[in-house]
Design a protein around this motif. Structure first.
Motif, PDB file in Angstrom:
ATOM      1  N   UNK A 239      41.942  39.908  19.817  1.00 38.74           N
ATOM      2  CA  UNK A 239      40.481  39.997  19.938  1.00 38.74           C
ATOM      3  C   UNK A 239      40.094  40.836  21.160  1.00 38.74           C
ATOM      4  N   UNK A 240      40.763  40.584  22.302  1.00 39.60           N
ATOM      5  CA  UNK A 240      40.457  41.340  23.514  1.00 39.60           C
ATOM      6  C   UNK A 240      40.844  42.812  23.346  1.00 39.60           C
ATOM      7  N   UNK A 241      41.934  43.079  22.643  1.00 38.71           N
ATOM      8  CA  UNK A 241      42.360  44.463  22.432  1.00 38.71           C
ATOM      9  C   UNK A 241      41.402  45.196  21.499  1.00 38.71           C
ATOM     10  N   UNK A 242      40.945  44.540  20.465  1.00 39.21           N
ATOM     11  CA  UNK A 242      39.996  45.163  19.541  1.00 39.21           C
ATOM     12  C   UNK A 242      38.686  45.481  20.262  1.00 39.21           C
ATOM     13  N   UNK A 243      38.239  44.573  21.120  1.00 37.42           N
ATOM     14  CA  UNK A 243      37.017  44.791  21.881  1.00 37.42           C
ATOM     15  C   UNK A 243      37.166  45.989  22.814  1.00 37.42           C
ATOM     16  N   UNK A 244      38.321  46.109  23.473  1.00 36.35           N
ATOM     17  CA  UNK A 244      38.583  47.246  24.355  1.00 36.35           C
ATOM     18  C   UNK A 244      38.549  48.555  23.572  1.00 36.35           C
ATOM     19  N   UNK A 245      39.180  48.571  22.424  1.00 35.31           N
ATOM     20  CA  UNK A 245      39.206  49.779  21.592  1.00 35.31           C
ATOM     21  C   UNK A 245      37.791  50.173  21.175  1.00 35.31           C
ATOM     22  N   UNK A 246      37.029  49.214  20.680  1.00 41.23           N
ATOM     23  CA  UNK A 246      35.675  49.504  20.210  1.00 41.23           C
ATOM     24  C   UNK A 246      34.779  49.967  21.346  1.00 41.23           C
ATOM     25  N   UNK A 247      34.923  49.350  22.509  1.00 37.69           N
ATOM     26  CA  UNK A 247      34.063  49.677  23.648  1.00 37.69           C
ATOM     27  C   UNK A 247      34.369  51.072  24.185  1.00 37.69           C
ATOM     28  N   UNK A 248      35.639  51.451  24.256  1.00 35.44           N
ATOM     29  CA  UNK A 248      36.020  52.716  24.861  1.00 35.44           C
ATOM     30  C   UNK A 248      35.995  53.888  23.880  1.00 35.44           C
ATOM     31  N   UNK A 249      36.366  53.635  22.650  1.00 37.84           N
ATOM     32  CA  UNK A 249      36.465  54.716  21.670  1.00 37.84           C
ATOM     33  C   UNK A 249      35.119  54.999  21.021  1.00 37.84           C
ATOM     34  N   UNK A 250      34.340  53.951  20.788  1.00 28.31           N
ATOM     35  CA  UNK A 250      33.059  54.145  20.123  1.00 28.31           C
ATOM     36  C   UNK A 250      33.234  54.730  18.737  1.00 28.31           C
ATOM     37  N   UNK A 251      32.530  55.805  18.465  1.00 29.55           N
ATOM     38  CA  UNK A 251      32.603  56.431  17.139  1.00 29.55           C
ATOM     39  C   UNK A 251      33.602  57.591  17.100  1.00 29.55           C
ATOM     40  N   UNK A 252      34.302  57.837  18.188  1.00 28.64           N
ATOM     41  CA  UNK A 252      35.251  58.967  18.253  1.00 28.64           C
ATOM     42  C   UNK A 252      36.605  58.585  17.660  1.00 28.64           C
TER      43      UNK A 252
ATOM     44  N   UNK B 234      45.560  40.141  12.688  1.00 28.52           N
ATOM     45  CA  UNK B 234      44.240  39.832  13.258  1.00 28.52           C
ATOM     46  C   UNK B 234      43.604  41.074  13.864  1.00 28.52           C
ATOM     47  N   UNK B 235      44.388  41.835  14.617  1.00 33.66           N
ATOM     48  CA  UNK B 235      43.867  43.055  15.246  1.00 33.66           C
ATOM     49  C   UNK B 235      43.395  44.041  14.183  1.00 33.66           C
ATOM     50  N   UNK B 236      44.191  44.252  13.141  1.00 36.10           N
ATOM     51  CA  UNK B 236      43.829  45.194  12.085  1.00 36.10           C
ATOM     52  C   UNK B 236      42.547  44.744  11.389  1.00 36.10           C
ATOM     53  N   UNK B 237      42.429  43.459  11.108  1.00 35.69           N
ATOM     54  CA  UNK B 237      41.234  42.936  10.451  1.00 35.69           C
ATOM     55  C   UNK B 237      39.985  43.236  11.277  1.00 35.69           C
ATOM     56  N   UNK B 238      40.056  43.011  12.580  1.00 32.26           N
ATOM     57  CA  UNK B 238      38.909  43.257  13.459  1.00 32.26           C
ATOM     58  C   UNK B 238      38.560  44.745  13.519  1.00 32.26           C
ATOM     59  N   UNK B 239      39.572  45.597  13.599  1.00 30.52           N
ATOM     60  CA  UNK B 239      39.335  47.040  13.652  1.00 30.52           C
ATOM     61  C   UNK B 239      38.718  47.538  12.349  1.00 30.52           C
ATOM     62  N   UNK B 240      39.215  47.045  11.225  1.00 34.61           N
ATOM     63  CA  UNK B 240      38.701  47.516   9.942  1.00 34.61           C
ATOM     64  C   UNK B 240      37.309  46.962   9.656  1.00 34.61           C
ATOM     65  N   UNK B 241      36.998  45.794  10.159  1.00 34.36           N
ATOM     66  CA  UNK B 241      35.636  45.282  10.036  1.00 34.36           C
ATOM     67  C   UNK B 241      34.648  46.178  10.777  1.00 34.36           C
ATOM     68  N   UNK B 242      35.088  46.725  11.886  1.00 37.35           N
ATOM     69  CA  UNK B 242      34.226  47.580  12.690  1.00 37.35           C
ATOM     70  C   UNK B 242      34.137  48.998  12.141  1.00 37.35           C
ATOM     71  N   UNK B 243      35.269  49.554  11.692  1.00 35.13           N
ATOM     72  CA  UNK B 243      35.304  50.981  11.359  1.00 35.13           C
ATOM     73  C   UNK B 243      35.483  51.282   9.871  1.00 35.13           C
TER      74      UNK B 243
END
Length: 241
Positions: free
Chosen positions: A117-130, A159-168
């Protein structure tokens, strides 16, 4: 009268031989470094025409037009690692790569030390739409002696993949050595794999990182982590969004 031998003659001669030996060693080392940078282990371009590189901040800021002119088709840029690391050159390289008409992927280095969860949040916060146009990469490695179990790794990675795919809403690409990819073979089983190995892997539709540091043919004077796509160009194009 017998001529006297200078007492330091041998000393000077031995010193000269020693410096000559050292100079020869330095020259040999420079030649070896030159060979290392110039060597070209690229797999047969007729069989694997789609070439790419994996970059992080240790590679510096890149000339992506030069890479494209060297027949590089895609780049994967390191974005984040764990829950706190962000690559210093990510934003600069992403912006410049976007103007080069290269296919772009971004990747996260998965950590065993923090929650998905913390890793997915870091990815989303830093990468954004790029996130580029290729599947989002997740790089896995056994970076410590005590390896997590396959069950633990499977659960946390899922879990990480699920969170990333929900976002992107974007496919993923699992990256790493054959050993660790085998441990997570049931995770996102239909997703492509990026195999970091000096031995050609079997199968198609995956990426093969054939070197951790070598020249790109006719490319910049630098060593790259280079990879080829093991499939047809049409299959590669389907991966790009």
């Amino acid at each position: 009268m017998r001529s006297r031998r200078v007492i330091y003659a041998d000393t000077y001669r031995h010193r000269w031989h020693r410096w000559l030996f050292i100079a020869s060693g330095i020259l040999a080392a420079l030649l070896l470094v030159g060979w290392w940078l110039q060597r070209n282990p690229r797999p047969d371009p007729a069989t694997y025409p789609i070439l790419g590189v994996r970059l992080d901040q240790t590679d510096g800021v890149q000339d992506f037009d030069r890479l494209r002119a060297s027949k590089v088709s895609f780049v994967y840029l390191k974005a984040t690692e764990g829950s706190s690391y962000f690559d210093d050159n990510f934003n600069t390289n992403f912006d410049q790569a976007a103007g080069s008409r290269l296919s772009i992927g971004v990747y996260h280095v998965f950590s065993f030390e923090t929650t998905p969860q913390a890793q997915a949040l870091q990815f989303e916060r830093k990468v954004g739409s790029n996130i580029g146009d290729l599947p989002i990469g997740i790089y896995l490695s056994y970076y410590r002696e005590e390896k997590p179990s396959a069950a633990w790794l499977t659960r946390h990675l899922t879990t990480f993949i699920t969170l990333i795919q929900q976002q992107y809403h974007r496919p993923v690409l699992l990256m790493g050595s054959p050993e660790i990819l085998k441990a997570v073979k049931t995770v996102a089983s239909h997703a492509p794999r990026w195999m970091d190995s000096d031995q050609r892997p079997t199968g198609s539709g995956n990426f093969w990182q054939y070197t951790d540091g070598a020249r790109i043919p006719n490319g910049p004077q630098a060593a790259y982590r280079a990879a080829v796509f093991m499939g047809k160009r049409s299959s590669f194009l389907r991966l790009a969004q």
